[in-house]
Design a protein around this motif. Structure first.
Motif, PDB file in Angstrom:
ATOM      1  N   ASN A  43       0.804  -1.218   0.000  1.00  0.00           N
ATOM      2  CA  ASN A  43       0.000   0.000   0.000  1.00  0.00           C
ATOM      3  C   ASN A  43       0.835   1.265   0.000  1.00  0.00           C
ATOM      4  OD1 ASN A  43      -2.725  -1.154   0.011  1.00  0.00           O
ATOM      5  ND2 ASN A  43      -2.036  -2.068   1.926  1.00  0.00           N
ATOM      6  N   GLY A  44       2.058   1.192  -0.475  1.00  0.00           N
ATOM      7  CA  GLY A  44       2.840   2.403  -0.717  1.00  0.00           C
ATOM      8  C   GLY A  44       3.914   2.697   0.316  1.00  0.00           C
ATOM      9  N   SER A  45       4.193   1.792   1.256  1.00  0.00           N
ATOM     10  CA  SER A  45       5.262   1.990   2.244  1.00  0.00           C
ATOM     11  C   SER A  45       5.168   3.346   2.929  1.00  0.00           C
ATOM     12  CB  SER A  45       6.647   1.838   1.582  1.00  0.00           C
ATOM     13  OG  SER A  45       6.722   0.651   0.861  1.00  0.00           O
ATOM     14  N   LEU A  46       3.997   3.652   3.494  1.00  0.00           N
ATOM     15  CA  LEU A  46       3.793   4.984   4.079  1.00  0.00           C
ATOM     16  C   LEU A  46       4.428   5.086   5.468  1.00  0.00           C
ATOM     17  CD1 LEU A  46       0.060   5.535   3.060  1.00  0.00           C
ATOM     18  CD2 LEU A  46       2.123   6.251   1.867  1.00  0.00           C
ATOM     19  N   PRO A  57      -3.296   6.717   4.918  1.00  0.00           N
ATOM     20  CA  PRO A  57      -2.766   7.936   4.298  1.00  0.00           C
ATOM     21  C   PRO A  57      -3.052   9.177   5.139  1.00  0.00           C
ATOM     22  CG  PRO A  57      -4.093   6.672   2.725  1.00  0.00           C
ATOM     23  CD  PRO A  57      -4.246   6.009   4.056  1.00  0.00           C
ATOM     24  N   ALA A  60      -0.191   9.600   7.417  1.00  0.00           N
ATOM     25  CA  ALA A  60       1.140   9.515   6.822  1.00  0.00           C
ATOM     26  C   ALA A  60       1.713  10.886   6.508  1.00  0.00           C
ATOM     27  CB  ALA A  60       1.082   8.682   5.554  1.00  0.00           C
ATOM     28  N   ALA A  61       3.057  10.978   6.604  1.00  0.00           N
ATOM     29  CA  ALA A  61       3.745  12.206   6.223  1.00  0.00           C
ATOM     30  C   ALA A  61       4.574  11.985   4.965  1.00  0.00           C
ATOM     31  CB  ALA A  61       4.633  12.682   7.356  1.00  0.00           C
ATOM     32  N   GLY A  62       4.511  10.779   4.410  1.00  0.00           N
ATOM     33  CA  GLY A  62       5.274  10.501   3.202  1.00  0.00           C
ATOM     34  C   GLY A  62       5.409   9.010   3.003  1.00  0.00           C
ATOM     35  N   SER A  63       6.149   8.645   1.962  1.00  0.00           N
ATOM     36  CA  SER A  63       6.404   7.235   1.688  1.00  0.00           C
ATOM     37  C   SER A  63       7.889   6.974   1.835  1.00  0.00           C
ATOM     38  CB  SER A  63       5.958   6.896   0.266  1.00  0.00           C
ATOM     39  OG  SER A  63       6.551   5.680  -0.138  1.00  0.00           O
ATOM     40  N   LEU A  65       9.582   5.229   0.092  1.00  0.00           N
ATOM     41  CA  LEU A  65      10.207   5.038  -1.216  1.00  0.00           C
ATOM     42  C   LEU A  65      10.396   6.339  -1.974  1.00  0.00           C
ATOM     43  CD1 LEU A  65       8.225   1.932  -2.473  1.00  0.00           C
ATOM     44  CD2 LEU A  65      10.383   2.005  -1.261  1.00  0.00           C
ATOM     45  N   VAL A  66       9.558   7.326  -1.677  1.00  0.00           N
ATOM     46  CA  VAL A  66       9.483   8.511  -2.526  1.00  0.00           C
ATOM     47  C   VAL A  66      10.108   9.706  -1.815  1.00  0.00           C
ATOM     48  CG1 VAL A  66       7.914   9.998  -3.795  1.00  0.00           C
ATOM     49  CG2 VAL A  66       7.362   7.596  -3.508  1.00  0.00           C
ATOM     50  N   GLN A  68      11.013  13.817  -1.160  1.00  0.00           N
ATOM     51  CA  GLN A  68      10.149  14.998  -1.067  1.00  0.00           C
ATOM     52  C   GLN A  68      10.960  16.251  -1.335  1.00  0.00           C
ATOM     53  OE1 GLN A  68       8.091  15.013   2.677  1.00  0.00           O
ATOM     54  NE2 GLN A  68       6.879  13.194   2.164  1.00  0.00           N
ATOM     55  N   LEU A 202      12.714  13.796   8.899  1.00  0.00           N
ATOM     56  CA  LEU A 202      11.705  13.526   9.927  1.00  0.00           C
ATOM     57  C   LEU A 202      12.368  13.541  11.302  1.00  0.00           C
ATOM     58  CD1 LEU A 202       9.538  10.689   8.311  1.00  0.00           C
ATOM     59  CD2 LEU A 202       9.010  13.119   8.496  1.00  0.00           C
TER      60      LEU A 202
ATOM     61  N   PRO B 192       4.339  -1.321  -4.854  1.00  0.00           N
ATOM     62  CA  PRO B 192       2.942  -1.381  -4.435  1.00  0.00           C
ATOM     63  C   PRO B 192       2.145  -2.392  -5.247  1.00  0.00           C
ATOM     64  CG  PRO B 192       3.545   0.852  -5.139  1.00  0.00           C
ATOM     65  CD  PRO B 192       4.701  -0.035  -5.429  1.00  0.00           C
ATOM     66  N   THR B 194      -2.014  -2.908  -5.275  1.00  0.00           N
ATOM     67  CA  THR B 194      -3.325  -2.676  -4.713  1.00  0.00           C
ATOM     68  C   THR B 194      -4.279  -2.286  -5.839  1.00  0.00           C
ATOM     69  OG1 THR B 194      -4.592  -1.083  -3.433  1.00  0.00           O
ATOM     70  CG2 THR B 194      -2.442  -0.373  -4.129  1.00  0.00           C
ATOM     71  N   THR B 200      -2.935  10.757  -1.058  1.00  0.00           N
ATOM     72  CA  THR B 200      -2.314  12.046  -0.812  1.00  0.00           C
ATOM     73  C   THR B 200      -1.920  12.119   0.656  1.00  0.00           C
ATOM     74  OG1 THR B 200      -3.737  13.022  -2.484  1.00  0.00           O
ATOM     75  CG2 THR B 200      -2.658  14.535  -0.973  1.00  0.00           C
ATOM     76  N   VAL B 201      -0.683  12.541   0.909  1.00  0.00           N
ATOM     77  CA  VAL B 201      -0.237  12.663   2.294  1.00  0.00           C
ATOM     78  C   VAL B 201       0.156  14.109   2.568  1.00  0.00           C
ATOM     79  CG1 VAL B 201       0.605  10.288   2.386  1.00  0.00           C
ATOM     80  CG2 VAL B 201       2.154  12.114   1.712  1.00  0.00           C
ATOM     81  N   GLU B 202       0.108  14.512   3.854  1.00  0.00           N
ATOM     82  CA  GLU B 202       0.549  15.854   4.227  1.00  0.00           C
ATOM     83  C   GLU B 202       1.952  15.736   4.794  1.00  0.00           C
ATOM     84  OE1 GLU B 202      -2.075  17.946   6.813  1.00  0.00           O
ATOM     85  OE2 GLU B 202      -0.835  19.753   6.798  1.00  0.00           O
ATOM     86  N   THR B 203       2.896  16.498   4.230  1.00  0.00           N
ATOM     87  CA  THR B 203       4.300  16.348   4.619  1.00  0.00           C
ATOM     88  C   THR B 203       4.630  17.212   5.833  1.00  0.00           C
ATOM     89  OG1 THR B 203       5.141  18.186   3.315  1.00  0.00           O
ATOM     90  CG2 THR B 203       4.847  16.090   2.172  1.00  0.00           C
ATOM     91  N   GLN B 209       1.598  15.729  -0.912  1.00  0.00           N
ATOM     92  CA  GLN B 209       2.269  14.913  -1.917  1.00  0.00           C
ATOM     93  C   GLN B 209       1.336  13.801  -2.368  1.00  0.00           C
ATOM     94  OE1 GLN B 209       5.669  12.529  -0.617  1.00  0.00           O
ATOM     95  NE2 GLN B 209       6.665  12.888  -2.602  1.00  0.00           N
ATOM     96  N   ILE B 211       0.943  10.162  -3.979  1.00  0.00           N
ATOM     97  CA  ILE B 211       1.718   8.940  -4.194  1.00  0.00           C
ATOM     98  C   ILE B 211       0.892   7.997  -5.050  1.00  0.00           C
ATOM     99  CG2 ILE B 211       2.739   6.936  -3.049  1.00  0.00           C
ATOM    100  CD1 ILE B 211       3.363   8.960  -0.742  1.00  0.00           C
ATOM    101  N   LEU B 213      -0.406   4.757  -6.812  1.00  0.00           N
ATOM    102  CA  LEU B 213      -0.451   3.332  -6.478  1.00  0.00           C
ATOM    103  C   LEU B 213      -1.272   2.577  -7.527  1.00  0.00           C
ATOM    104  CD1 LEU B 213      -1.167   3.600  -2.646  1.00  0.00           C
ATOM    105  CD2 LEU B 213       1.034   3.250  -3.744  1.00  0.00           C
ATOM    106  N   PRO B 240      11.056   4.892  -8.020  1.00  0.00           N
ATOM    107  CA  PRO B 240      11.227   4.056  -6.828  1.00  0.00           C
ATOM    108  C   PRO B 240       9.986   3.224  -6.518  1.00  0.00           C
ATOM    109  CG  PRO B 240      11.105   6.384  -6.242  1.00  0.00           C
ATOM    110  CD  PRO B 240      11.169   6.322  -7.727  1.00  0.00           C
TER     111      PRO B 240
END
Lengths: 211, 556
Positions: A43-46, A57, A60-63, A65-66, A68, A202, B192, B194, B200-203, B209, B211, B213, B240
């Protein structure tokens, strides 16, 4: 005509069966097993802001893998150049739907040389003490994906004093954080030493919050 | 350097059992999963009412074209109406007619050239029912054709096999189980998988951001195992999310190299002289290592303009990922073009000029292991040519594996060998003259010419990677590359099977003192020379205008 129709019938039925098996059953099986066996990765390695794994999500503050975009935040380590800004955006801009890729400038493209020259000047201004020619090549070149989460250990080291100054942390503390998120070669041979920029940042954010 | 050598050593260890296993599948001999797979196969044969008798080459080719044609039609309509179908969480709209046609041709011919944007253009349903489905069937088609050719050359039986049986057996016994295992290993590494949409995540800096999938891992494994190469995302294996770690990178690399190389050994076993296969394998390996060395050397030398601007070497990092570095990027580039997969783990347009010339050259030769099945078929044409030229030099009727090579075979071989450069150079010339081609270039210089040359090489070799930078989603590019992909695939296959059929019909002649041995080191060297001479005579002028000229402007 008759043998042709017979062949056509075989061709159509084989196509339909293959579509059902390869196009539906197979991806459903991989997805189902992946979700059960490795649900975090599937599910995206969050990651949460505290660096813990999550599948929600909303938390989450990010993945993992990805990468920022941390440009313009001198208290954080910066990652590599990304044409699309790592798909990060301010709320009012609205998302781009997670696209990947880079501008793909060829080696003789003047836009590439101009971009690097501009970034080098900016980097030298914001990182006093760094000499031209000392900047590791990965730091100011664009990654292929535009999402590269890593930089080389050299590219992290060269940022330590500037990050320490802007964040108020001791240089030793920043180095310790970087070291914690430096990954080595697999089996001592495959891959390259690399620093995970998001995980470092982080931790830097957490350390700043504790001050 | 060490990790490149070790990677290739592991690959060599894996390829030998794979060759044996493929031989057992093709020859209908025992394999470990028979009790289960036989039942599945029987079910499919009964359901589709398949006549399982052996076919002549014409019947084989006819059924191949018919089946591929049906699949192209089915895929076309799925893409046109994907907006109204289910499993579309990101709201992809129906695709336009020209782009739809280009996309299905591209996937059916094992090319996987993508002029649409993966994550924006296709629904999850299309990724499964069109892309993944065609990744399996195009690989099975290439494998089937190759086995038919090998049976013809080996001359052990009257027919060249049964197309449906070949396709079903390789899918159930090799492609499906292999993809499942590799797919799960990729999920473990982080890819991934799924049916849900993007999140969408808040950084921590307060921005947001997206992501992307989807059922990525399911696609990723067959994409490499079947030498397809089309990515779920537009950054392909550099992203990635498709290729998160060095382990996933090695898995993807091995899975794309495994089957084309194993095909060569399978052929050796079929001709029941393992040495025949080994001589060809050695020639391919020499060609591959030469290309890899040039690519790695050029990438390590880096870009002098960026060093001038103040970046420290060594190596050109533009368009590459830190986790792969220069060595694994160069290896992937050399492999994806040699094995005509077309997936990338770095951006080929950003390679140094000579580094970028290597993938072009591999696609132009189109026989350095090559795509699933087709690479060996192309190399067999060079083998026949080598035998023919050497035969003429000593004034004897050339023969290969006990069959005389005569006028009819040579005409067909030359057709295959000339068609490929004709498609690449002819269309590149048109692209460089017509405004419809010129207007889409990112650079109107040597690099721009390379973009055109790369695009048509990729289409003709059914590779599918792109020298991105080119704005390729236009009518001109979709139509021209569509034509090139179709001709490059089906005309070649037909002519190659015709050669096999023609040899099969001949009487076997006894080997005499005048027969040139085709299973020793001398033959390997001759074969390598013939491939280089042919590539040199046809492609050097074009390469001189593109990458070589760009290299000279960069360094002098």
């Amino acid at each position: 005509m008759k043998p042709f129709l017979k062949c056509l019938r075989s061709a159509i039925s084989v196509s339909l069966v293959m579509m059902a098996v390869c196009g539906l059953a197979y991806p459903a099986l991989v997805t189902g097993m992946g979700q059960v066996l490795f649900s975090w990765q599937a599910n995206g390695s969050l990651l949460t802001a505290r660096g813990e794994r999550t599948e929600d999500p909303g938390r989450a503050a990010g993945s993992a893998l990805v990468g920022q975009d941390f440009s313009g935040n001198p208290m954080y380590l910066r990652g590599r150049i990304s044409e699309g800004g790592y798909d990060t955006y301010a709320k009012e801009e609205g998302g781009r739907g997670g696209s990947t890729g880079s501008a793909n400038y060829g080696p003789t493209d003047e836009r590439l040389t101009r971009r690097v020259e501009r970034d080098v000047e900016e980097f030298l201004r914001s990182h006093p003490g760094v000499e031209r020619g000392d900047i590791p090549a990965d730091l100011l070149t664009a990654s292929g994906s535009g999402l590269d989460p890593h930089i080389s250990p050299e590219a992290a080291e060269i940022q330590v004093s500037a990050v320490a100054q802007a964040s108020g942390l001791a240089e030793e503390r920043v180095r310790e954080i970087i070291e914690r998120h430096t990954e080595g070669k697999v089996l001592g041979v495959f891959g390259h030493g690399r620093v995970h920029v998001l995980k470092c940042n982080l931790d830097i954010a957490k350390a700043m919050g504790e001050m | 350097m060490l990790q490149i050598a070790l990677t290739l050593a592991i690959f060599l260890l894996a390829v030998i059992p794979a060759g044996t296993y493929m031989y057992h599948i093709a020859a209908g001999e025992k394999t470990f999963g028979d009790p289960f797979f036989d039942r599945v196969d029987q079910g499919i044969y009964r359901l589709c009412r398949i006549d399982r008798r052996g076919m002549g080459w014409k019947e084989y080719m006819g059924n191949l074209v018919l089946t591929n044609g049906v699949m192209i039609l089915m895929g076309y309509f799925l893409l046109r109406f994907q907006g109204r179908l289910f499993l579309n969480p990101n709201g992809a709209a129906g695709m336009g007619p020209v782009l739809s046609l280009h996309t299905v041709i591209s996937f059916m011919t094992n090319t996987n050239m993508q002029h649409s944007f993966g994550e924006e253009g296709l629904s999850h349903l299309s990724q499964m029912l069109v892309v993944i489905f065609m990744m399996f069937t195009s690989a099975a088609t290439g494998y089937g054709a190759c086995m038919a050719l090998c049976r013809g050359f080996a001359g052990k039986r009257e027919d060249v096999g049964n197309f449906y049986e070949d396709m079903v057996r390789v899918t159930t016994r090799l492609l499906l189980p292999g993809s499942l295992v590799i797919g799960l290993a990729l999920v473990w590494q982080g890819v991934p998988c799924t049916f849900g949409g993007n999140v969408t995540v808040e950084t921590v800096t307060g921005s947001f951001q997206d992501i992307a999938l989807g059922p990525v891992a399911a696609l990723e494994s067959i994409k490499h195992l079947g030498t397809n190469g089309g990515g779920f995302f537009s950054a392909n294996g550099a992203s990635p999310l498709e290729n998160p770690t060095i382990i996933s990178n090695l898995l993807e690399l091995f899975s794309m190299m495994l089957l084309p190389a194993a095909c060569v050994l399978t052929f050796g076993k079929m001709a029941s002289k393992g040495k025949q296969g080994r001589a060809i394998f050695a020639a391919m390996a020499i060609l591959f290592l030469a290309g890899l060395a040039l690519c790695y050397g050029s990438e390590m030398a880096g870009n002098p303009r960026l060093a001038q601007a103040g970046l420290q070497g060594p190596g050109s990092y533009e368009g590459k990922e830190v986790r792969f570095g220069i060595d694994q990027s160069a290896l992937f580039t050399a492999a994806t073009s040699a094995f005509t997969t077309g997936s990338v783990n770095n951006m080929h347009s950003t390679l140094t000029p000579l580094g970028g010339m290597v993938p072009m050259l591999h696609m132009m030769m189109n026989c350095v292991f090559g795509g699933m099945g087709t690479g060996l078929m192309n190399m067999m044409m060079y083998v026949v040519l080598t035998v023919f030229i050497c035969g003429l030099m000593v004034g004897r009727t050339p023969e290969y594996l006990g069959k005389k090579i005569e006028g009819r075979e040579m005409r067909l071989v030359v057709l295959v060998l000339v068609l490929h450069p004709l498609l690449i150079l002819g269309f590149s010339a048109a692209g460089a003259v017509l405004p419809a081609g010129m207007e889409t270039l990112a650079n109107r210089d040597f690099h721009g010419f390379s973009e055109i040359l790369y695009e048509f090489s990729s289409a003709a070799a059914n590779n599918g990677s792109g020298f991105e930078g080119l704005e390729d989603n236009t009518g001109f590019w979709n139509i021209t590359t569509g034509i090139v992909m179709l001709l490059g695939r089906y005309v070649s296959l037909a002519a190659q099977l015709a050669v096999a059929g023609s040899l099969l019909a001949k009487r076997r002649v006894k080997a005499s003192a005048g027969t040139m041995p085709t299973d020793n080191g001398l033959f390997t060297v001759l074969l390598v020379f013939i491939v280089y001479i042919f590539a040199g005579l046809t492609f050097v002028p074009a390469l001189a205008l593109g990458p070589v000229a760009e290299h000279l402007t960069l360094w002098f």
